[in-house]
Every structure is written in C-alpha cells, then in structure tokens.
Design an enzyme around this catalytic site. Structure first.
Site, PDB file in Angstrom:
ATOM      1  N   LYS A 194       0.821  -1.209   0.000  1.00 51.51           N
ATOM      2  CA  LYS A 194       0.000   0.000   0.000  1.00 51.51           C
ATOM      3  C   LYS A 194       0.856   1.260   0.000  1.00 51.51           C
ATOM      4  O   LYS A 194       0.454   2.293  -0.486  1.00 51.51           O
ATOM      5  CB  LYS A 194      -0.904   0.000   1.230  1.00 51.51           C
ATOM      6  CG  LYS A 194      -2.113  -0.877   1.024  1.00 51.51           C
ATOM      7  CD  LYS A 194      -3.295  -0.390   1.805  1.00 51.51           C
ATOM      8  CE  LYS A 194      -4.518  -1.152   1.340  1.00 51.51           C
ATOM      9  NZ  LYS A 194      -5.466  -1.445   2.353  1.00 51.51           N
TER      10      LYS A 194
HETATM   11  N1  GLU Z   1      -9.423   3.151   3.668  1.00 54.39           N
HETATM   12  C1  GLU Z   1      -9.191   1.769   3.414  1.00 54.39           C
HETATM   13  C2  GLU Z   1      -7.914   1.599   2.605  1.00 54.39           C
HETATM   14  O1  GLU Z   1      -7.385   2.561   2.083  1.00 54.39           O
HETATM   15  C3  GLU Z   1     -10.312   1.126   2.651  1.00 54.39           C
HETATM   16  C4  GLU Z   1     -11.390   0.740   3.556  1.00 54.39           C
HETATM   17  C5  GLU Z   1     -12.492  -0.059   2.929  1.00 54.39           C
HETATM   18  O2  GLU Z   1     -12.620  -0.022   1.697  1.00 54.39           O
HETATM   19  O3  GLU Z   1     -13.252  -0.664   3.667  1.00 54.39           O
HETATM   20  O4  GLU Z   1      -7.431   0.494   2.515  1.00 54.39           O
END
Ligand code: GLU
Length: 284
Positions: free
Chosen positions: A254
């Site tokens: 990420k």
């Molecule tokens: N904000 C989360 C992320 O960037 C995603 C959360 C979700 O889609 O439930 O991984």
C-alpha cells in the site's frame, strides 16, 4: 427491480495514490455501472493525513477519468455519528474501556510466538480489561467490543460475496469471531473511532449497496457484518478484488511510493495506458 448499485472508493490521504489505489477506484466505478460511484476520505488518523494528499487524490482520480458526487464524505467530520454509535453499544453493555499497550498484550499472552491466534487486527486480545465498566473510561482508554456478549445479541449472520476471490454466501463463523478476531477495538485512544466502526457507519450513511475493496480486507468483513446487525444498519453485499502485483508477481504494498500515479503522470503516461496496464494480467 434490484436497487441501483451504489459503490464507493475510500482512500486515506496519508500518501500518494499508487497503482493499487487506481485499480481499486476503477473497480468500484465499474461495479457502480449506471448507478452511483461515491468517494469517501478516510481521514480519522489526523496524525497521518495531510490536506495536500487529499488534494492529490482528487487530482489523480480526475486524471484517471473518474467522476463522483459532491460533497465528498470525510470521516473527520463525522465524529459525533461515531460517538452516538458507541453510546448505543455502551447502553447495551457491549463495549468496555481498555488501557492495555501492545507490550501489555504480548506479556499477557502465555506463548505469543507459538500458536497465538492472529486476527485481522493482529494478535487476539486476551481480554485483560473485559470486566472494566464504561463508567471507568478515560482519555487514555481505547474502547473494545465484548465479542462474546455481542454475539449473544444476534442470530445467525452472513454476507454475499460477489468478488472473484471467495465468491458466494458466507455464514459468519462465531468461533472465529470469538477466538481469533476477539474483542476488536471500536474506538482508538484519543481518536474516538476506529476503522471498523467508521467504515460500517459510513457505508450505511452513504447507502452503499456493494462494498468493493481489496481481498486483504476480506477477514474484516465478518466484524463489519456483526456491527451492522448490532447497530441495525442495512447489510450491503461485498466485492473483494484481487490485489495487483508487480512484474515479479509480488503484491504491491500500500505504501509503495515508487508506484505513485503522480509519477506515471509525470513520465507522460496516459490514463488509457494506465488503465490498460491495470487490467492486463501480469506476464510471468
Ligand atoms: N481506507 C481503506 C484503505 O485505504 C479502505 C477501507 C475499505 O474499503 O473498507 O485500505
């Protein structure tokens, strides 16, 4: 007629959007089809979120050719909603304050290295603070869900998975929730909420009919389905997408800034070419 699909892309503005984000955003938009595609800024962790990253999100998504509705939901503006849900759970006796640090938790586990279960949030909380009453809660405390008590409040639960990774209907495994997921944190210390609580309340508030997100979050879904039942919220279906990999077949992290969309843009990549790169299987 089935309801029109409503999907969302929910990035955190803690760094540049990279290829993995672009992939997730494109899938959410595609799954919305002729329905609605919404954006949500997940900025509860104010120590890590920056306005310039949020601005970059809008810029990169626009460049990719995506359009979404205004106003955009921002989690930092919804703290009263999260607080009200916590009060509801507290009134049912389902949450408790916890002051344990990671080191406390490790120390409380007899053999953390061998066989201590690992849930979606890490090692399973051993329950040290479970008997503490909410009247004891202070600024130094996180709030945890009493998983056993919560499960006693609900009947059999399940969810529909439409994605390619684990397709079909999934029944919630109560033993796994109790023994592996355990007493998850619903409000982090000094933050007033957590990923699990916010995501469930926000998906309901945005009327999301299908939650699309990476397969790395598949294990969090039973927790969300349980929270929906406890808070009497509608239950969306799910679409967990596979995670894109680099040219060596390694999952893109990420936080891999080398894959920032902004870098590809600066190098003259076109949105069409980037989309193509994301939809073509990686040659092995
Ligand atoms: N904000 C989360 C992320 O960037 C995603 C959360 C979700 O889609 O439930 O991984």
């Amino acid at each position: 007629m089935p309801p029109e699909p409503v999907t969302r892309f929910a990035p955190s503005p803690t760094g540049p959007l990279h290829l993995g984000h672009a992939y997730a955003a494109l899938i959410a938009a595609e799954r919305a089809g002729a329905g609605r595609f919404l954006l949500r800024i997940e900025d509860i962790d104010q120590s890590r979120c920056r306005p310039e990253w949020e601005a970059q999100i809008y810029e990169d998504l626009t460049w990719l050719g995506l359009r979404w509705e205004s106003p955009v939901m921002r989690q930092s503006e919804r703290l009263p909603v999260y607080r009200a849900a916590l009060e509801q759970l507290a009134a049912q006796g389902l949450i408790y304050p916890c002051r344990c640090t990671r080191a406390d938790i490790r120390a409380a586990l007899s053999a953390p290295q061998e066989g201590a279960p690992l849930g979606p949030d890490g090692v399973t909380y051993p329950g040290t603070c479970r008997a503490r009453p909410m009247s004891d809660a202070g600024r130094e405390d996180a709030l945890r869900l009493n998983m056993g008590a919560a499960l006693a409040h609900v009947g059999a639960l399940g969810f529909m998975e439409n994605g390619p990774v684990h397709p079909g209907h999934h029944r919630l495994d109560r033993d796994w929730l109790c023994d592996v997921a355990g007493d998850v944190v619903l409000a982090r210390r000094d933050m007033g909420t957590s990923y699990h609580l916010s995501v469930v309340l926000d998906d309901a508030a945005q009327g999301i009919t299908e939650v699309t997100r990476g397969a790395d979050l598949f294990e969090a879904t039973p927790i969300h389905v349980l929270l929906q039942a406890l808070l009497q919220l509608p239950a969306p279906s799910y679409y967990h997408h596979d995670l894109i990999r680099d040219e060596h077949g390694k999952r893109l992290a990420k936080r891999d800034d080398a894959r920032a969309i902004a870098l590809y843009r600066a190098e003259g990549m076109t949105p069409g070419r980037l989309r193509q790169m994301l939809t073509q299987p990686v040659a092995s």
